[in-house]
Design an enzyme around this catalytic site. Structure first.
Site, PDB file in Angstrom:
ATOM      1  N   GLY A  86       0.805  -1.303   0.068  1.00  0.00           N
ATOM      2  CA  GLY A  86       0.177  -0.025   0.195  1.00  0.00           C
ATOM      3  C   GLY A  86       0.889   1.427   0.160  1.00  0.00           C
ATOM      4  O   GLY A  86       2.152   1.332  -0.404  1.00  0.00           O
ATOM      5  N   THR A  87       0.016   2.336   0.392  1.00  0.00           N
ATOM      6  CA  THR A  87       0.772   3.700   0.601  1.00  0.00           C
ATOM      7  C   THR A  87       2.042   3.422   1.450  1.00  0.00           C
ATOM      8  O   THR A  87       3.183   3.900   1.222  1.00  0.00           O
ATOM      9  CB  THR A  87       0.034   4.749   1.246  1.00  0.00           C
ATOM     10  OG1 THR A  87      -1.256   4.620   0.385  1.00  0.00           O
ATOM     11  CG2 THR A  87       0.722   6.069   1.318  1.00  0.00           C
ATOM     12  N   CYS A  88       1.950   2.862   2.529  1.00  0.00           N
ATOM     13  CA  CYS A  88       3.171   2.785   3.478  1.00  0.00           C
ATOM     14  C   CYS A  88       4.256   2.337   2.740  1.00  0.00           C
ATOM     15  O   CYS A  88       5.458   2.910   3.009  1.00  0.00           O
ATOM     16  CB  CYS A  88       2.653   1.969   4.613  1.00  0.00           C
ATOM     17  SG  CYS A  88       3.963   1.332   5.682  1.00  0.00           S
ATOM     18  N   HIS A 112      22.609   2.060  30.742  1.00  0.00           N
ATOM     19  CA  HIS A 112      23.552   3.433  30.745  1.00  0.00           C
ATOM     20  C   HIS A 112      24.700   2.982  29.915  1.00  0.00           C
ATOM     21  O   HIS A 112      25.075   1.964  29.858  1.00  0.00           O
ATOM     22  CB  HIS A 112      23.961   3.772  32.156  1.00  0.00           C
ATOM     23  CG  HIS A 112      24.972   4.655  32.157  1.00  0.00           C
ATOM     24  ND1 HIS A 112      24.344   6.112  31.877  1.00  0.00           N
ATOM     25  CD2 HIS A 112      26.266   4.716  32.363  1.00  0.00           C
ATOM     26  CE1 HIS A 112      25.674   6.895  32.203  1.00  0.00           C
ATOM     27  NE2 HIS A 112      26.721   5.973  32.470  1.00  0.00           N
TER      28      HIS A 112
HETATM   29  P1  FAD Z   1      -2.773   1.993   2.119  1.00  0.00           P
HETATM   30  O1  FAD Z   1      -1.530   1.872   2.825  1.00  0.00           O
HETATM   31  O2  FAD Z   1      -3.241   3.503   1.573  1.00  0.00           O
HETATM   32  O3  FAD Z   1      -3.210   0.864   1.553  1.00  0.00           O
HETATM   33  C1  FAD Z   1      -4.534   0.764   0.510  1.00  0.00           C
HETATM   34  C2  FAD Z   1      -4.537  -0.227  -0.265  1.00  0.00           C
HETATM   35  O4  FAD Z   1      -5.495  -0.302  -0.892  1.00  0.00           O
HETATM   36  C3  FAD Z   1      -3.703   0.499  -1.650  1.00  0.00           C
HETATM   37  O5  FAD Z   1      -2.696  -0.407  -1.955  1.00  0.00           O
HETATM   38  C4  FAD Z   1      -4.647   0.528  -2.877  1.00  0.00           C
HETATM   39  O6  FAD Z   1      -3.907   0.333  -4.101  1.00  0.00           O
HETATM   40  C5  FAD Z   1      -5.694  -0.709  -2.332  1.00  0.00           C
HETATM   41  N1  FAD Z   1      -6.963  -0.317  -2.760  1.00  0.00           N
HETATM   42  C6  FAD Z   1      -7.790   0.711  -2.519  1.00  0.00           C
HETATM   43  N2  FAD Z   1      -8.765   0.535  -3.279  1.00  0.00           N
HETATM   44  C7  FAD Z   1      -8.843  -0.602  -3.608  1.00  0.00           C
HETATM   45  C8  FAD Z   1      -9.988  -1.593  -4.202  1.00  0.00           C
HETATM   46  N3  FAD Z   1     -11.112  -1.194  -4.668  1.00  0.00           N
HETATM   47  N4  FAD Z   1      -9.569  -2.951  -4.728  1.00  0.00           N
HETATM   48  C9  FAD Z   1      -8.627  -3.244  -4.279  1.00  0.00           C
HETATM   49  N5  FAD Z   1      -7.414  -2.669  -3.795  1.00  0.00           N
HETATM   50  C10 FAD Z   1      -7.729  -1.154  -3.495  1.00  0.00           C
HETATM   51  N6  FAD Z   1       2.567   6.376   8.740  1.00  0.00           N
HETATM   52  C11 FAD Z   1       3.185   5.948   9.641  1.00  0.00           C
HETATM   53  O7  FAD Z   1       2.711   5.494  10.594  1.00  0.00           O
HETATM   54  N7  FAD Z   1       4.453   6.369   9.706  1.00  0.00           N
HETATM   55  C12 FAD Z   1       5.150   6.991   9.026  1.00  0.00           C
HETATM   56  O8  FAD Z   1       6.310   7.253   9.033  1.00  0.00           O
HETATM   57  C13 FAD Z   1       4.458   7.595   7.734  1.00  0.00           C
HETATM   58  N8  FAD Z   1       4.963   8.103   6.684  1.00  0.00           N
HETATM   59  C14 FAD Z   1       4.097   8.527   5.751  1.00  0.00           C
HETATM   60  C15 FAD Z   1       4.863   9.265   4.716  1.00  0.00           C
HETATM   61  C16 FAD Z   1       4.115   9.767   3.647  1.00  0.00           C
HETATM   62  C17 FAD Z   1       4.736  10.616   2.361  1.00  0.00           C
HETATM   63  C18 FAD Z   1       2.744   9.153   3.413  1.00  0.00           C
HETATM   64  C19 FAD Z   1       1.773   9.815   2.153  1.00  0.00           C
HETATM   65  C20 FAD Z   1       2.120   8.775   4.494  1.00  0.00           C
HETATM   66  C21 FAD Z   1       2.967   8.134   5.654  1.00  0.00           C
HETATM   67  N9  FAD Z   1       2.165   7.416   6.561  1.00  0.00           N
HETATM   68  C22 FAD Z   1       2.935   6.970   7.573  1.00  0.00           C
HETATM   69  C23 FAD Z   1       0.724   7.107   6.634  1.00  0.00           C
HETATM   70  C24 FAD Z   1       0.545   5.431   5.937  1.00  0.00           C
HETATM   71  O9  FAD Z   1       1.246   5.311   4.936  1.00  0.00           O
HETATM   72  C25 FAD Z   1      -0.635   5.402   6.052  1.00  0.00           C
HETATM   73  O10 FAD Z   1      -1.369   5.656   7.422  1.00  0.00           O
HETATM   74  C26 FAD Z   1      -1.114   3.762   5.864  1.00  0.00           C
HETATM   75  O11 FAD Z   1      -0.297   3.361   4.654  1.00  0.00           O
HETATM   76  C27 FAD Z   1      -2.402   3.382   5.883  1.00  0.00           C
HETATM   77  O12 FAD Z   1      -2.458   2.245   5.471  1.00  0.00           O
HETATM   78  P2  FAD Z   1      -4.075   1.520   4.926  1.00  0.00           P
HETATM   79  O13 FAD Z   1      -3.807   0.071   4.988  1.00  0.00           O
HETATM   80  O14 FAD Z   1      -5.102   2.014   5.314  1.00  0.00           O
HETATM   81  O15 FAD Z   1      -4.022   1.920   3.379  1.00  0.00           O
END
Ligand code: FAD
Length: 553
Positions: free
Chosen positions: A125-127, A530
């Site tokens: 995913g985004t992470c 420490h």
């Molecule tokens: P996501 O990781 O967004 O995953 C959702 C997935 O669902 C995606 O792969 C997408 O393709 C898929 N999807 C969506 N719709 C469909 C569909 N209809 N069918 C099939 N697949 C689908 N968080 C931290 O805790 N620490 C950090 O250091 C941190 N740094 C970050 C830096 C940046 C630049 C960004 C943008 C975010 C950061 N985050 C961080 C936030 C973190 O990335 C998100 O909170 C986390 O990824 C959310 O997880 P999720 O599983 O909810 O969604």
């Protein structure tokens, strides 16, 4: 093709539970055929390939041994992948393979459920692909580069250090693809069926997954929506977005290079992490924030230390400033016009990064078909147990709008699986830690002083400065502090903040204390090694009673 019972561990016999198919039934690869109860929990038996079940050689309640043939399958080549009538039945269907979805899938599988997960882009995913991991990989390189330039203070002379963006970005990509492969192989060995496609609801118990030209229908007992979020772009940035002049965080991570100068719009966590990253890589950095202060939702003390450090490192920060326009100059630079205190200013830089927040991603899910409610902000509404308005359908992670952190998404996923298997517990969002990977790092967990004051909670605060920590001096990182809050009467630790070296690691101890309602005495009776930065947590805890030992009051 014989489908056999795998190795049975432990002394208890394996007993066939429910058999999900009939002789002569067409099945899809990964489809659940039966559950077998073993001494180590339920084990799903799945079809290894598409085909027709010729014979069922076991019965519900029968004891079976490892190597015993349970089913005979006649394979038929994949034409049924096009067949929308081929129904993949599963205990749990997960939409999204980010840290919410894939962690829930692993835990559900370990808990004995059959799991199907749909991911339309990349696992992680985004992470893993455009968030936590790639940003931190780039930050690590940029910080090392900065440290090398400061090496003189450690008695090291470095004459020719240069940062090679191409290699820095390649390293980042290698880390991401290694971790992505790791997630894929974990899911495979956990018997999770991964469908590389876009899922949308067709009812309360069915989804359709589109994989290019092919489709597959999934019938589920429970489902988790873990579809994440996407950048929310301000109107003034839309015209030039995707032009390589105006980027969001995803495009910045894919840019393959660092700009010579950048204007960052938004001084939240993502904006400030990029500000320090770009500055450490040598860029001129301007940050423009609409709110009166940076890092809006964090402890005031964190914001003021990070702002001071940003300015010391020559990052120009403008707060209470409103961007009104972005234009391209004839020479291809970006001109950002903004207003502050009634005056109008411009910043001219190579690129603009928009970091103005993210919004829940629900496109294409067809939530209406299942009757799933969304909030005014477009997030999927959930109860404290992460259940949506439709029983048996849950939502976790960014799409719920409750917490935009990877570890919160994973935790919610685990909590949902616990609920489904009858060990349900409400998700405690109050003790979820958050970390900001700036230089220095900052982190917090539990309540802030502001929260305590607002809620009328009687509290005591104690602050221990890293300037008085031996380890911080050794590291050459004496900026910052550990702050702890405890309830005035119960003495329970209510919250804590760390700004400074190892903040991302130290917050773990404080989270443990907050979550388990430890008292200040329980912390001070714990021995901290420490010389480590963790001694600052001990000292801050001492400060809640008699006073820190290594800091005069
Ligand atoms: P996501 O990781 O967004 O995953 C959702 C997935 O669902 C995606 O792969 C997408 O393709 C898929 N999807 C969506 N719709 C469909 C569909 N209809 N069918 C099939 N697949 C689908 N968080 C931290 O805790 N620490 C950090 O250091 C941190 N740094 C970050 C830096 C940046 C630049 C960004 C943008 C975010 C950061 N985050 C961080 C936030 C973190 O990335 C998100 O909170 C986390 O990824 C959310 O997880 P999720 O599983 O909810 O969604």
């Amino acid at each position: 093709m014989d489908i056999k019972m795998g190795p049975v561990m432990g002394k208890a016999p394996a007993v066939v539970g429910t058999i999900e198919i009939q002789p002569g039934q067409r099945v899809a690869a990964g489809q659940l055929l039966a559950q077998v109860e073993t001494g180590k929990g339920n084990r799903p038996i799945k079809a290894p390939a598409d085909g027709i079940i010729d014979t069922i050689l076991c019965a519900e309640g029968e004891q079976v041994i490892s190597g015993q043939t349970l089913f005979i399958l006649t394979e038929s080549s994949g034409s049924q992948e096009n067949d929308e009538n081929t129904v993949l039945k599963t205990d749990l269907f997960i939409i999204g393979g980010g840290p919410g979805g894939y962690v829930a899938a692993l835990y559900a599988s370990k808990s004995g459920m059959s799991v199907v997960l749909a991911e339309k882009e990349l696992l992680g995913g985004t992470c893993l692909n455009c968030g936590c991991i790639p940003t931190k990989a780039l930050i690590q390189s940029a910080q090392l580069f900065r440290q090398i330039r400061l090496a003189g203070a450690f008695g090291i002379s470095v004459t020719d250090a240069s940062l090679i963006p191409e290699q820095v970005f390649r390293r980042k990509e290698d880390i991401c693809s290694d971790l992505r492969d790791g997630v894929a192989s974990l899911l495979e060995s956990a018997n999770v069926t991964v469908l590389n496609g876009t899922a949308s609801f067709t009812g309360k118990t069915h989804c359709l997954v589109r994989m290019g030209e092919k489709t597959r229908t999934v019938e589920f007992k429970n489902a988790i929506i873990a579809s994440g979020s996407q950048p929310s772009l301000p109107p003034f940035a839309r015209a030039l977005h995707n032009s390589s002049l105006v980027m969001d965080s995803r495009q910045a991570l894919d840019a393959g290079t660092f700009p010579g100068s950048v204007t960052i719009i938004g001084a939240g966590v993502i904006g400030m992490e990029f500000a320090f990253l770009y500055r450490s890589a040598g860029a001129a950095v301007y940050v423009i924030e609409f709110q009166p202060r940076i890092l809006g939702n964090t402890d005031d003390d964190i914001a003021s230390v990070i702002l001071d450090e940003a300015r010391k490192q020559s990052i120009s920060v403008y707060t209470g400033a409103k961007v009104t326009d972005i234009r391209r100059t004839v020479s291809g630079q970006a001109v950002v016009t903004f207003e502050q205190n009634g005056a109008s200013y411009t910043a001219v830089t190579d690129v603009v990064l928009t970091a103005t927040g993210r919004r829940p991603y629900t496109e294409g899910l067809n939530l209406e078909a299942a009757g799933i409610s969304v909030t005014e902000q477009g997030a999927v509404w959930t109860s404290d147990f992460m259940e949506t308005s439709v029983p048996g359908i849950y939502a976790i992670g960014d799409v719920t709008g409750k917490s935009a952190l990877a570890h919160a998404a994973s935790h919610q996923g685990i909590a949902v699986v616990d609920t489904v298997i009858g060990k349900g517990h409400a998700v405690d969002h109050a003790s979820v830690p958050s970390v900001i990977f700036t230089s220095p790092e900052a982190a917090c967990a539990g309540l802030t002083e502001h929260d305590c004051r607002n809620r009328g909670i009687p509290y005591i605060a104690s602050r221990f400065a890293f300037a008085a920590s031996g380890k911080a001096k050794i590291m050459g990182e004496t900026v910052g502090f550990v702050k702890l809050l405890c309830h005035k009467e119960t003495r329970q630790i209510l919250g804590g903040t760390v700004v400074g070296p190892d903040a991302s690691a130290l917050i773990g101890t404080i989270t443990l204390a907050v979550k388990n309602k430890l008292t200040d005495a329980q912390l001070t009776q714990t021995v901290f090694a420490h010389p480590t930065t963790s001694e600052a947590v001990f000292e801050a805890a001492m400060g809640l009673s008699c006073g820190a030992l290594h800091q005069s009051t």
